[in-house]
Design a protein around this motif. Structure first.
Motif, PDB file in Angstrom:
ATOM      1  N   GLU A  81       0.823  -1.203   0.000  1.00 51.63           N
ATOM      2  CA  GLU A  81       0.000   0.000   0.000  1.00 51.63           C
ATOM      3  C   GLU A  81       0.860   1.257   0.000  1.00 51.63           C
ATOM      4  OE1 GLU A  81      -3.657   0.216   0.021  1.00 51.63           O
ATOM      5  OE2 GLU A  81      -3.063  -1.697  -0.850  1.00 51.63           O
ATOM      6  N   THR A  82       1.976   1.230   0.731  1.00 51.33           N
ATOM      7  CA  THR A  82       2.876   2.386   0.740  1.00 51.33           C
ATOM      8  C   THR A  82       3.501   2.586  -0.628  1.00 51.33           C
ATOM      9  OG1 THR A  82       3.382   1.853   3.056  1.00 51.33           O
ATOM     10  CG2 THR A  82       4.778   3.478   1.982  1.00 51.33           C
ATOM     11  N   PHE A  86       3.225   5.977  -3.077  1.00 50.98           N
ATOM     12  CA  PHE A  86       4.363   6.793  -3.516  1.00 50.98           C
ATOM     13  C   PHE A  86       4.771   6.513  -4.957  1.00 50.98           C
ATOM     14  CE2 PHE A  86       4.722   7.165   1.062  1.00 50.98           C
ATOM     15  CZ  PHE A  86       5.097   8.486   1.226  1.00 50.98           C
ATOM     16  N   PHE A  87       4.534   5.307  -5.459  1.00 48.52           N
ATOM     17  CA  PHE A  87       4.950   4.988  -6.821  1.00 48.52           C
ATOM     18  C   PHE A  87       3.923   5.416  -7.863  1.00 48.52           C
ATOM     19  CE2 PHE A  87       7.702   1.154  -5.322  1.00 48.52           C
ATOM     20  CZ  PHE A  87       8.586   2.052  -4.745  1.00 48.52           C
ATOM     21  N   THR A  88       2.647   5.203  -7.583  1.00 49.47           N
ATOM     22  CA  THR A  88       1.624   5.438  -8.606  1.00 49.47           C
ATOM     23  C   THR A  88       0.772   6.673  -8.359  1.00 49.47           C
ATOM     24  OG1 THR A  88       0.027   4.019  -7.459  1.00 49.47           O
ATOM     25  CG2 THR A  88       1.486   2.967  -9.042  1.00 49.47           C
ATOM     26  N   ARG A  89       0.643   7.109  -7.109  1.00 52.95           N
ATOM     27  CA  ARG A  89      -0.254   8.224  -6.828  1.00 52.95           C
ATOM     28  C   ARG A  89       0.460   9.490  -6.391  1.00 52.95           C
ATOM     29  NH1 ARG A  89      -5.897   5.852  -4.417  1.00 52.95           N
ATOM     30  NH2 ARG A  89      -5.873   3.873  -5.528  1.00 52.95           N
ATOM     31  N   TYR A  90       1.743   9.380  -6.121  1.00 52.02           N
ATOM     32  CA  TYR A  90       2.475  10.539  -5.610  1.00 52.02           C
ATOM     33  C   TYR A  90       2.460  11.687  -6.619  1.00 52.02           C
ATOM     34  CZ  TYR A  90       6.475  13.427  -4.267  1.00 52.02           C
ATOM     35  OH  TYR A  90       7.285  14.466  -3.935  1.00 52.02           O
ATOM     36  N   GLY A  91       2.713  11.385  -7.890  1.00 47.50           N
ATOM     37  CA  GLY A  91       2.758  12.434  -8.911  1.00 47.50           C
ATOM     38  C   GLY A  91       1.445  13.168  -9.050  1.00 47.50           C
ATOM     39  N   SER A  92       0.333  12.429  -9.036  1.00 46.47           N
ATOM     40  CA  SER A  92      -0.973  13.075  -9.181  1.00 46.47           C
ATOM     41  C   SER A  92      -1.306  13.916  -7.956  1.00 46.47           C
ATOM     42  CB  SER A  92      -2.056  12.017  -9.408  1.00 46.47           C
ATOM     43  OG  SER A  92      -2.120  11.135  -8.298  1.00 46.47           O
ATOM     44  N   ILE A  93      -0.880  13.469  -6.774  1.00 47.54           N
ATOM     45  CA  ILE A  93      -1.140  14.241  -5.556  1.00 47.54           C
ATOM     46  C   ILE A  93      -0.398  15.566  -5.586  1.00 47.54           C
ATOM     47  CG2 ILE A  93      -0.779  14.297  -3.058  1.00 47.54           C
ATOM     48  CD1 ILE A  93      -1.330  11.300  -3.024  1.00 47.54           C
ATOM     49  N   LEU A 313       0.475  10.026   7.117  1.00 53.23           N
ATOM     50  CA  LEU A 313      -0.787   9.320   7.277  1.00 53.23           C
ATOM     51  C   LEU A 313      -1.856  10.222   7.892  1.00 53.23           C
ATOM     52  CD1 LEU A 313       0.382   5.818   8.576  1.00 53.23           C
ATOM     53  CD2 LEU A 313      -0.324   6.443   6.275  1.00 53.23           C
ATOM     54  N   THR A 314      -1.457  11.033   8.879  1.00 53.67           N
ATOM     55  CA  THR A 314      -2.414  11.924   9.531  1.00 53.67           C
ATOM     56  C   THR A 314      -3.021  12.902   8.542  1.00 53.67           C
ATOM     57  OG1 THR A 314      -1.186  11.749  11.621  1.00 53.67           O
ATOM     58  CG2 THR A 314      -2.721  13.586  11.386  1.00 53.67           C
ATOM     59  N   LYS A 315      -2.169  13.514   7.733  1.00 50.44           N
ATOM     60  CA  LYS A 315      -2.665  14.471   6.743  1.00 50.44           C
ATOM     61  C   LYS A 315      -3.489  13.776   5.665  1.00 50.44           C
ATOM     62  CE  LYS A 315       0.985  17.941   7.320  1.00 50.44           C
ATOM     63  NZ  LYS A 315       0.049  19.017   7.726  1.00 50.44           N
ATOM     64  N   GLY A 316      -3.074  12.564   5.298  1.00 49.87           N
ATOM     65  CA  GLY A 316      -3.832  11.825   4.282  1.00 49.87           C
ATOM     66  C   GLY A 316      -5.209  11.432   4.757  1.00 49.87           C
ATOM     67  N   LEU A 317      -5.322  11.022   6.023  1.00 51.24           N
ATOM     68  CA  LEU A 317      -6.622  10.650   6.580  1.00 51.24           C
ATOM     69  C   LEU A 317      -7.538  11.855   6.730  1.00 51.24           C
ATOM     70  CD1 LEU A 317      -5.437   8.098   9.292  1.00 51.24           C
ATOM     71  CD2 LEU A 317      -6.672   7.572   7.187  1.00 51.24           C
ATOM     72  N   GLU A 318      -6.952  13.041   6.832  1.00 50.05           N
ATOM     73  CA  GLU A 318      -7.747  14.266   6.900  1.00 50.05           C
ATOM     74  C   GLU A 318      -8.233  14.719   5.530  1.00 50.05           C
ATOM     75  OE1 GLU A 318      -5.110  16.977   8.792  1.00 50.05           O
ATOM     76  OE2 GLU A 318      -5.450  16.181  10.818  1.00 50.05           O
ATOM     77  N   ALA A 321      -4.765  14.766   0.772  1.00 53.92           N
ATOM     78  CA  ALA A 321      -4.252  14.190  -0.481  1.00 53.92           C
ATOM     79  C   ALA A 321      -5.390  13.865  -1.433  1.00 53.92           C
ATOM     80  CB  ALA A 321      -3.450  12.930  -0.176  1.00 53.92           C
ATOM     81  N   GLY A 322      -6.589  14.350  -1.136  1.00 54.51           N
ATOM     82  CA  GLY A 322      -7.751  14.028  -1.945  1.00 54.51           C
ATOM     83  C   GLY A 322      -8.512  12.872  -1.317  1.00 54.51           C
ATOM     84  N   TYR A 323      -9.807  13.020  -1.241  1.00 55.36           N
ATOM     85  CA  TYR A 323     -10.601  11.993  -0.567  1.00 55.36           C
ATOM     86  C   TYR A 323     -10.622  10.677  -1.339  1.00 55.36           C
ATOM     87  CZ  TYR A 323     -12.140  15.542   2.721  1.00 55.36           C
ATOM     88  OH  TYR A 323     -12.158  16.516   3.701  1.00 55.36           O
ATOM     89  N   GLN A 324     -10.273  10.709  -2.622  1.00 57.12           N
ATOM     90  CA  GLN A 324     -10.208   9.468  -3.382  1.00 57.12           C
ATOM     91  C   GLN A 324      -9.017   8.603  -2.954  1.00 57.12           C
ATOM     92  OE1 GLN A 324      -9.599  12.450  -4.495  1.00 57.12           O
ATOM     93  NE2 GLN A 324      -7.760  12.516  -5.767  1.00 57.12           N
ATOM     94  N   ASN A 325      -8.055   9.191  -2.241  1.00 61.53           N
ATOM     95  CA  ASN A 325      -6.888   8.439  -1.776  1.00 61.53           C
ATOM     96  C   ASN A 325      -6.975   8.070  -0.295  1.00 61.53           C
ATOM     97  OD1 ASN A 325      -5.416   8.619  -4.291  1.00 61.53           O
ATOM     98  ND2 ASN A 325      -5.046  10.780  -3.814  1.00 61.53           N
ATOM     99  N   THR A 326      -8.061   8.448   0.364  1.00 61.97           N
ATOM    100  CA  THR A 326      -8.177   8.216   1.802  1.00 61.97           C
ATOM    101  C   THR A 326      -8.091   6.734   2.149  1.00 61.97           C
ATOM    102  OG1 THR A 326      -9.558  10.186   2.007  1.00 61.97           O
ATOM    103  CG2 THR A 326      -9.585   8.645   3.840  1.00 61.97           C
ATOM    104  N   GLN A 327      -8.670   5.868   1.313  1.00 58.80           N
ATOM    105  CA  GLN A 327      -8.686   4.441   1.600  1.00 58.80           C
ATOM    106  C   GLN A 327      -7.280   3.857   1.656  1.00 58.80           C
ATOM    107  OE1 GLN A 327     -11.481   2.634   2.408  1.00 58.80           O
ATOM    108  NE2 GLN A 327      -9.955   1.087   2.972  1.00 58.80           N
ATOM    109  N   VAL A 328      -6.375   4.379   0.828  1.00 58.84           N
ATOM    110  CA  VAL A 328      -4.991   3.891   0.840  1.00 58.84           C
ATOM    111  C   VAL A 328      -4.335   4.195   2.183  1.00 58.84           C
ATOM    112  CG1 VAL A 328      -2.730   4.039  -0.285  1.00 58.84           C
ATOM    113  CG2 VAL A 328      -4.814   4.199  -1.652  1.00 58.84           C
ATOM    114  N   PHE A 329      -4.539   5.396   2.691  1.00 60.60           N
ATOM    115  CA  PHE A 329      -3.977   5.763   3.991  1.00 60.60           C
ATOM    116  C   PHE A 329      -4.590   4.922   5.101  1.00 60.60           C
ATOM    117  CE2 PHE A 329      -3.308   9.563   1.401  1.00 60.60           C
ATOM    118  CZ  PHE A 329      -1.998   9.861   1.680  1.00 60.60           C
ATOM    119  N   GLN A 330      -5.880   4.633   5.011  1.00 61.36           N
ATOM    120  CA  GLN A 330      -6.518   3.780   6.011  1.00 61.36           C
ATOM    121  C   GLN A 330      -5.939   2.371   5.990  1.00 61.36           C
ATOM    122  OE1 GLN A 330     -10.724   3.996   5.170  1.00 61.36           O
ATOM    123  NE2 GLN A 330     -10.974   5.981   6.179  1.00 61.36           N
TER     124      GLN A 330
END
Length: 471
Positions: A81-82, A86-93, A313-318, A321-330
């Motif tokens: 998941e990490t 960082f590999f596939t979603r980092y650029g879009s974020i 993780l804290t910022k991602g859960l808030e 990074a976009g709510y579409q990515n929240t599940q990854v952080f969870q």
């Protein structure tokens, strides 16, 4: 004249007006095992786990341990998941501009991952040290003595007291953070004026105090914070969440108090005064133990990486990074907590590195005393499961059993590396021989599906033999 014998009114044209319809109820067909007082009936055919059936309210008898195994089998790996983040979603974020602080924290984490050969070794040692602390020859000696039935009760009591002091002093930093969190929770539930006073007292605590340096913080808590909390409860009669958090604070305060440098020193001197201990423990063991507590050489970078990941993780859960990515952080957070469960008898480490320009997220599980050892070989065996995802290369998985310098290995590699299968084998054999090990068996094939941890370590199922509870 009304027909008083009519029970039900028939539909017009369907029933003669003079015909009386009896009110007959259909027999119930869902009764199982009709009671016969002359016989002992068998059990009902329905199970106790039909919780999801309509109008069924049977009790859920699944234990906490069963829930742990179910989550472990279905939970995605933390490293996978990490790597996805960082590999596939980092650029879009970063390019989306969602939360500039989030992009900054993620780039900072990637920068901290860069390591050299020596730093990689220190990072691995730091991860191991932060995961488990009762290791080494010193504690092996204590384990042997505690298991000795001939050891006197006084000596055993001194060993246990030392272990309590050691556990408390090595957890000073963590316990202090817990106390500050407890106090902040109390302040959030207080009246405004009282909350402001408490926050001023919290700000006076030394958050950078090292292991054993607890005297100043304890004095401030005894002189100001604890009397203030006592007076607040007496005046407001608040027996709700404020009092609950005060109870948690007092528990952490007691542990923090036990971790003083003076208390640990007294416990260590008393332990070394036991003849059974002093005859087996060398001065170098004691020096190494003390240095490990107060110097903490190898774990600085590991702690910084872990702390930075928590920030991400804290910022991602808030949702930064976009709510579409929240599940990854969870998923990352749940996987981390699951591997720290009381039911997990394995050493778990997460190793994120950028080595020679190649980013890799690796996850390691270790069973230091595997029950899969060969009785013919003798001696203890260590079993490892290593999962690692390398950017632009793919996902790897390795299962290894080491006993008496002999290795059994199963390696699973990405499909695109199939043409390099022989080169991979030669490289691994070279590494193993360089470390004075020999192969007993070796198998390598393409990775079709990552194996769940519970399929590799059957020791996890030993928890079924213990007392299971349901909450």
């Amino acid at each position: 004249m009304a027909d008083i014998l009519r029970v039900t009114t028939p539909l017009t044209g369907q029933d003669p007006a003079t015909k009386v319809r009896p009110n007959v109820q259909d027999p119930t067909t869902n009764i199982n095992n009709v009671i016969n007082p002359n016989r002992v009936p068998k059990n009902e055919s329905k199970g106790l786990y039909n919780d999801q059936e309509t109008n069924k309210f049977s009790p859920n008898l699944k234990s906490n341990f069963d829930s742990f195994l179910h989550k472990l089998a279905s939970m995605p790996g933390m490293s996978a998941e990490t790597a996805k983040l960082f590999f596939t979603r980092y650029g879009s974020i970063v390019s989306s501009g969602l939360g500039e602080g989030m992009a900054l924290e993620m780039s900072k984490y990637l920068q901290m991952m860069k390591v050299s050969d020596a730093e990689l070794l220190n990072l691995l040692k730091g991860m191991q040290g932060s995961a488990i602390k009762f290791t080494g020859d010193f504690f092996d000696i204590l384990r042997g003595l505690v298991g000795n039935k001939n050891l006197s009760p006084d000596a055993k009591s001194m060993i246990l007291e030392f272990l309590r002091r050691y556990d408390a002093i090595t957890a000073n930093t963590h316990t202090l953070k817990n106390m500050i969190s407890n106090l902040n929770n109390i302040a959030d539930r207080m009246m405004r004026n009282s909350a402001e006073q408490l926050k001023e007292m919290i700000a006076s605590l030394d958050t950078k105090a090292g292991n054993g340096s607890v005297t100043e913080n304890l004095a401030r808590m005894r002189e100001s914070i604890i009397p203030f909390l006592s007076a607040y409860i007496s005046q407001t009669k608040d027996f709700g969440s404020v009092r609950d958090n005060i109870s948690l604070f007092i528990l952490n305060f007691t542990r923090y108090e036990m971790g003083s440098k003076e208390g640990f020193s007294d416990a260590l001197n008393s332990l070394l005064g036991v003849p059974e201990v002093s005859s087996k423990v060398s001065n170098s063991m004691v020096a190494q133990l003390v240095d490990g507590i107060f110097s903490d050489m190898h774990s600085d970078q590991a702690k910084m990486l872990q702390s930075q990941l928590v920030t991400v993780l804290t910022k991602g859960l808030e949702g930064q990074a976009g709510y579409q990515n929240t599940q990854v952080f969870q998923n990352i957070l749940q996987s981390a907590l699951l591997n720290e469960s009381v039911y997990m008898p394995l050493l778990h480490m997460m190793l994120p590195v950028d080595y020679n320009g190649r980013q890799m997220f690796s996850e390691i599980w270790v069973d230091p005393d595997s029950d899969e050892r060969s009785e013919k070989e003798g001696g203890s065996a260590v079993k490892l499961l290593v999962k690692f995802d390398i950017k632009d290369l793919g996902f790897f998985e390795m299962i290894m059993l080491v006993q008496n310098s002999k290795v059994d290995m199963q390696l699973f590699y990405p499909e695109q590396l199939e043409p390099m299968k022989s080169q991979i084998k030669d490289g691994i054999f070279t590494i193993v021989e360089r470390n004075d090990l020999k192969f007993r068996s070796y198998m390598a094939e393409k990775c079709a599906q990552p194996a769940p941890v519970s399929d590799v370590f059957h020791k996890l199922f030993e928890g079924r033999n213990m007392v299971n509870v349901t909450v």
